[in-house]
Motif scaffolding. Structure first.
Motif, PDB file in Angstrom:
ATOM      1  N   LEU A 165       0.835  -1.212   0.000  1.00  0.00           N
ATOM      2  CA  LEU A 165       0.000   0.000   0.000  1.00  0.00           C
ATOM      3  C   LEU A 165       0.864   1.254   0.000  1.00  0.00           C
ATOM      4  O   LEU A 165       0.561   2.235  -0.705  1.00  0.00           O
ATOM      5  N   LEU A 209     -11.775   2.500  -4.218  1.00  0.00           N
ATOM      6  CA  LEU A 209     -11.158   1.228  -4.586  1.00  0.00           C
ATOM      7  C   LEU A 209     -12.182   0.112  -4.472  1.00  0.00           C
ATOM      8  O   LEU A 209     -12.767  -0.096  -3.404  1.00  0.00           O
ATOM      9  N   ALA A 255      -6.453   3.681  -9.565  1.00  0.00           N
ATOM     10  CA  ALA A 255      -6.985   3.144  -8.316  1.00  0.00           C
ATOM     11  C   ALA A 255      -7.600   1.768  -8.530  1.00  0.00           C
ATOM     12  O   ALA A 255      -7.553   0.901  -7.658  1.00  0.00           O
ATOM     13  N   ILE A 296      -4.246   6.220   1.875  1.00  0.00           N
ATOM     14  CA  ILE A 296      -5.118   5.113   1.453  1.00  0.00           C
ATOM     15  C   ILE A 296      -5.838   4.595   2.678  1.00  0.00           C
ATOM     16  O   ILE A 296      -5.223   4.355   3.721  1.00  0.00           O
ATOM     17  N   LEU A 323       0.892   4.061  -3.038  1.00  0.00           N
ATOM     18  CA  LEU A 323       0.615   5.476  -2.780  1.00  0.00           C
ATOM     19  C   LEU A 323       1.764   6.352  -3.266  1.00  0.00           C
ATOM     20  O   LEU A 323       1.533   7.411  -3.892  1.00  0.00           O
ATOM     21  N   GLY A 339      -0.767  12.269   0.261  1.00  0.00           N
ATOM     22  CA  GLY A 339      -1.862  11.367  -0.060  1.00  0.00           C
ATOM     23  C   GLY A 339      -2.043  10.336   1.038  1.00  0.00           C
ATOM     24  O   GLY A 339      -1.248  10.239   1.972  1.00  0.00           O
ATOM     25  N   LEU A 356      -8.704   6.030  -2.094  1.00  0.00           N
ATOM     26  CA  LEU A 356      -7.433   6.684  -2.325  1.00  0.00           C
ATOM     27  C   LEU A 356      -7.655   8.192  -2.324  1.00  0.00           C
ATOM     28  O   LEU A 356      -8.593   8.702  -2.973  1.00  0.00           O
TER      29      LEU A 356
END
Length: 955
Positions: free
Chosen positions: A442, A513, A548, A460, A446, A458, A524
């Motif tokens: 992950l 997602l 995504a 997730i 990102l 950013g 995201l």
């Protein structure tokens, strides 16, 4: 598709460079030609100088051999040895001539001959590295050979061997030794001159070495040449003259030889090329016998001041001959042949250097012209090459070039941006395909998405179905809540985005997602800080959404893999716990051994010295060892519970001591009945009572002994075994059929023997046929010659599957298990390997069966199931064995023993190390690291944890 033909084109840089360097190349060729002509004229002079220098050097070398020896001989001619008339007097001078031998390596013998035919000769036992007298004593350095006359004139030859300190080692008469110096040429020649006489080089008879003899009259006799007197001589070896003239070669290929007037070779610069000779053959060679040699042709050349050139087998040589004056009247000649190409190697080297310098200057000029042309067309050429790399999928190549041409600069910037975008897509695809750990995956996803968008922050979030909320999985410089609650799994994307906008300000871009089933996976979020933030295009939103989607599929795949791994872990622990739960006596074993083994592996990987300094396990190898440790006893699921839990010798599904006790009860009552019958018959009541009491007392004692033997102590001696057999010989009567109320398996055991008529007299204890359970069709493939054995098992197979004979069980020497039951216990490791080998394990777990199935092997190769030795097992297998033994020794839940204290357990294991059962290095690590104490605090009782003297067990 149409192609346009282009006329031939010439590179601008090449045209400029060629024009500048053409003139320089012409000048270079002229200068090199003139140098070559001048060097060619110097060939003959160089060859002549080289050969004359060789002649002078060889003369000097021979003179260096002769002159020191001649001085020594002159001194010896004045020594009292030359005047001594008895052997004892001559022996007094032995240290003098021994010193002469020690101080000169080329002197092989020093001697004196007397006018009456006696001689006194001391020689080296070993010279030129060769032992010339194999039967000499081992410490012998010198051999003294004497010839004396007794009072009757009889010649007496003796040999004496001395060590380096002139200590006599052996003395022996030699009737075959009849040496008379007066008959020798050196003796006769020395008597004719007052100076030192030097013989011609010849091969010594005794040592087969090439040498010459220097001889001189004693000082008194030298005044009158023809008078009687003694003569002293020294043998000088010139065997190493070949090596010495080889050192004087001007070039590696030069050939040098020293020959006499008959062209016999006395020294040759390449002795290794001479043909081999036997001991019986003449060791000297004729010049014509040297194979592939130019020397025969060179020897025919006249002595001159100039070397002459000749050709042999297509190769040019320079040859020359010159006389050697150092050996006086002996007409010796040195013959030299030098390869023309080696003689002029320095000339050619100088010519090559001149050519190289000229070429370097030409290349410098060529480079200067090339750089001048490149200044004009270089930017366009660079841009062409770099754009071509895009067609070869090299998207990581930077495209931008510096150019003063405006159009070329703008084109390079556009192409560079395009290549960067494609390269970012490659990176994210690689991340999605290769990620292993979900959290790391992950984070990488990102980072790549933020990089593609050219942003800096950013996060997730992953959806938790149980809680109905989005939880923060990873973030990159973006602050947000840990969880976002009240998210329904059936919500559409717009509703979820509205729930996300509240916690985040600024200009975030959201992408929901979803997996392949359109189920919600997460969200995201990318904070847009750079670029035109007032107008985020639909294209950008679509791009982020597509990226995504790929990320969601990768996340789903990784979650599936991790869930499968968790399921595998759960099943393994389920099997281990089921095995532990199967028997109350081994509960926790399958859980404690993995913990202890993994503690030891961790210590081994941290070690920085000894045998463990290079030991490391990768992440997959660590997981493989973890699974093997948990499954190391999975084969016990096939082991019969009553065998594993067998606490007494007669125990099967029940303790058969009760059946035996019943027979004793019958005999006890029989004694009572006989007593009553004797009383009724009018016998002596007191005597009958005594017999009854004595018999019943014996029965009580015998049963007490049998019951104690049934417990299975540490050992059972021969007397105890004999008493079991004695008790078993007692009989009792059975009045009831033993064929009633049986199971089908029991009826099959009795089928081979007919039932006897009742009542029947039987032994009190017996091994009966029905106690034997044959293998039948269930023979396990554990012997090495079994064609079904593809695992390499090598175990001793008992004759029967089980033997429940009462005597057989009661006479077990140690413990409670028969050999058949012991095999059944040991067979669990066979079942472990077979069961794990049958699993469709992936390649990276293919070593699990071996790791799980070798913890009962021994370092000396006497373990089971495959009799592997320590060299055939790696460190993880040895660690597993140590962990299994220590847990078994300290466990308190075994039916046949009590848990040992730390000192007792480590003492037993130290003995097992000395007996090559366990690995000593792993055992030392086990103690030094303190793993045993850490394990004891968690899994052992306080009364087992005593103070341990570690130095007592470390080796």
């Amino acid at each position: 598709m149409h192609f346009h033909r282009q006329s031939a084109q010439v590179s601008l840089a090449l045209l400029i460079a060629s024009t500048i360097t053409f003139g320089m190349l012409v000048l270079t060729l002229v200068l090199v030609g003139q140098s070559f002509r001048g060097m060619e004229n110097a060939k003959a002079t160089a060859a002549a100088d080289a050969t004359h220098q060789l002649t002078v050097s060889v003369n000097d070398r021979i003179r260096a051999i002769i002159e020191p020896t001649s001085v020594t001989l002159t001194l010896l001619s004045h020594d009292p040895l030359t005047r001594a008339r008895s052997l004892d007097a001559r022996l007094q001078r032995l240290p003098v001539i021994a010193d002469a031998l020690r101080q000169n390596d080329i002197v092989s013998a020093v001697y004196t001959g007397y006018d009456n035919g006696e001689s006194f000769l001391l020689r080296k036992v070993r010279s030129s590295g060769i032992l010339h007298f194999p039967d000499a004593p081992q410490q012998a350095w010198f051999l003294l050979q004497t010839m004396t006359l007794d009072d009757t004139g009889t010649r007496i030859g003796e040999w004496r061997f001395y060590d380096g300190n002139l200590q006599l080692l052996r003395q022996e008469r030699r009737p075959d030794y009849n040496y008379d110096p007066r008959e020798r040429g050196w003796f006769k020649a020395a008597r004719t001159t007052a100076a030192t006489h030097v013989s011609e080089p010849y091969v010594f008879y005794t040592t087969r070495e090439l040498g010459l003899t220097l001889s001189r009259q004693a000082a008194g006799a030298a005044d009158n040449i023809n008078s009687n007197g003694s003569v002293s001589g020294i043998d000088v070896t010139v065997s190493d003259l070949s090596r010495q003239i080889a050192d004087l070669r001007q070039t590696p290929g030069s050939r040098i030889a020293i020959i006499n007037r008959e062209q016999t070779v006395l020294a040759y610069s390449h002795p290794d090329r001479l043909p081999a000779r036997t001991e019986q053959e003449d060791p000297l060679y004729h010049l014509e016998e040297i194979p592939d040699s130019p020397l025969p042709m060179a020897s025919g050349l006249a002595d001159s001041e100039r070397a002459e050139r000749f050709t042999l087998a297509g190769e040019d040589w320079y040859g020359m001959t010159a006389p050697l004056t150092t050996l006086g009247p002996e007409e010796l000649t040195i013959v030299i042949a030098i390869p023309a190409d080696e003689l002029l190697a320095e000339v050619w080297s100088a010519l090559a250097r001149q050519t190289g310098i000229a070429s370097l200057i030409a290349l410098v000029l060529l480079a200067a012209g090339w750089m001048l042309g490149r200044r004009v067309g270089r930017p366009l050429e660079q841009l062409t090459d770099r754009v071509s790399s895009l067609s070869r999928f090299r998207f990581d190549t930077p495209i931008r070039v510096d150019s003063r041409i405006r159009e070329a600069s703008k084109l390079s910037i556009a192409l560079d941006d395009m290549a960067g975008t494609i390269h970012s897509f490659q990176n994210i695809a690689t991340t999605l395909n290769r990620g292993q750990d979900l959290h790391t995956l992950l984070g990488d996803i990102l980072d790549q998405i933020i990089h593609i968008l050219g942003q800096h922050r950013g996060a997730i979030y992953l959806f938790n179905r149980g809680n109905g909320e989005l939880g923060l999985a990873t973030t990159h410089n973006l602050e947000g809540p840990k969880t976002i609650p009240d998210i329904r799994p059936d919500s559409d994307d717009s509703d979820i985005i509205r729930s996300l906008r509240g916690p985040f300000s600024g200009h975030p871009v959201f992408a929901i997602l979803r997996n392949r089933k359109k189920q919600l996976v997460g969200a995201l979020i990318v904070e847009m800080e750079d670029g035109d933030l007032s107008n985020i295009s639909d294209d950008l939103a679509v791009f982020v959404d597509e990226i995504a989607g790929s990320a969601a599929v990768a996340i789903e795949t990784r979650e599936l893999i991790e869930s499968q791994q968790a399921l595998l872990e759960g099943i393994i622990r389920l099997v281990a716990n089921a095995i532990d739960a199967k028997s109350p006596y081994t509960s926790g074993h399958c859980e404690r051994v993995p913990k202890l083994a993994q503690m030891l592996v961790a210590e081994a990987t941290q070690a920085r010295d000894g045998v463990f300094r290079d030991f490391q396990l990768s992440e997959t190898e660590t997981y493989e060892f973890h699974l093997a440790a948990w499954l190391h006893d999975c084969g016990k699921i096939t082991s019969p519970e009553y065998v594993v839990d067998k606490a007494t010798k007669l125990e099967t599904l029940c303790n058969r001591i009760h059946e035996v006790r019943t027979r004793f009860e019958v005999l006890h009552r029989d004694a009572e009945i006989r007593y009553l019958q004797d009383c009724l018959a009018g016998d002596d009541q007191a005597g009958a009572r005594t017999r009854r009491d004595q018999e019943q007392r014996q029965l009580q004692e015998d049963f007490a002994f049998i019951a104690a033997a049934n417990i299975g102590g540490e050992s059972m001696d021969d007397d105890a075994v004999a008493r079991v057999h004695q008790i078993s010989s007692r009989t009792w009567q059975r009045h009831f059929s033993n064929r009633l109320g049986l199971s089908a398996e029991e009826r099959r055991a009795f089928a081979a023997a007919p039932e006897t008529r009742l009542p029947v007299t039987e032994p009190l204890l017996a091994d009966r046929p029905e106690h034997i359970e044959p293998w039948g069709g269930r023979v396990p493939p554990v012997t090495r010659d079994d064609p079904r054995n593809r695992w390499g098992f090598d175990m001793d197979l008992p004759e029967h599957a089980y033997n429940r004979g009462e005597i057989h069980n009661l006479t077990i020497r140690r413990g409670t298990l028969t050999p058949e039951e012991r095999f059944k216990i040991n067979e669990h490791i066979v079942q472990t390997i077979c069961m794990l080998d049958a699993l469709p394990l992936p390649d990276w777990l293919s070593n699990v069966p071996r790791l799980a199935g070798t913890h009962h092997e021994r370092m000396d190769g006497r373990g089971y199931p495959c009799r592997l030795s320590g060299d055939q097992m790696g460190i993880p297998e040895r660690i597993m064995a140590v962990a299994d033994v220590f847990e078994a020794l300290t466990a308190v839940d075994r039916p046949y023993k009590e848990g040992k204290t730390l000192t007792e357990a480590l003492g037993i294991m130290a003995t097992m190390v000395r007996e090559h059962h366990l690995d000593g290095d792993v055992f030392n690590l086990f103690i030094r690291s303190g793993v045993y104490r850490e394990y004891a605090r968690e899994h052992m009782k306080p009364e087992q944890i005593d103070e341990v003297d570690e130095a007592r067990f470390l080796s």
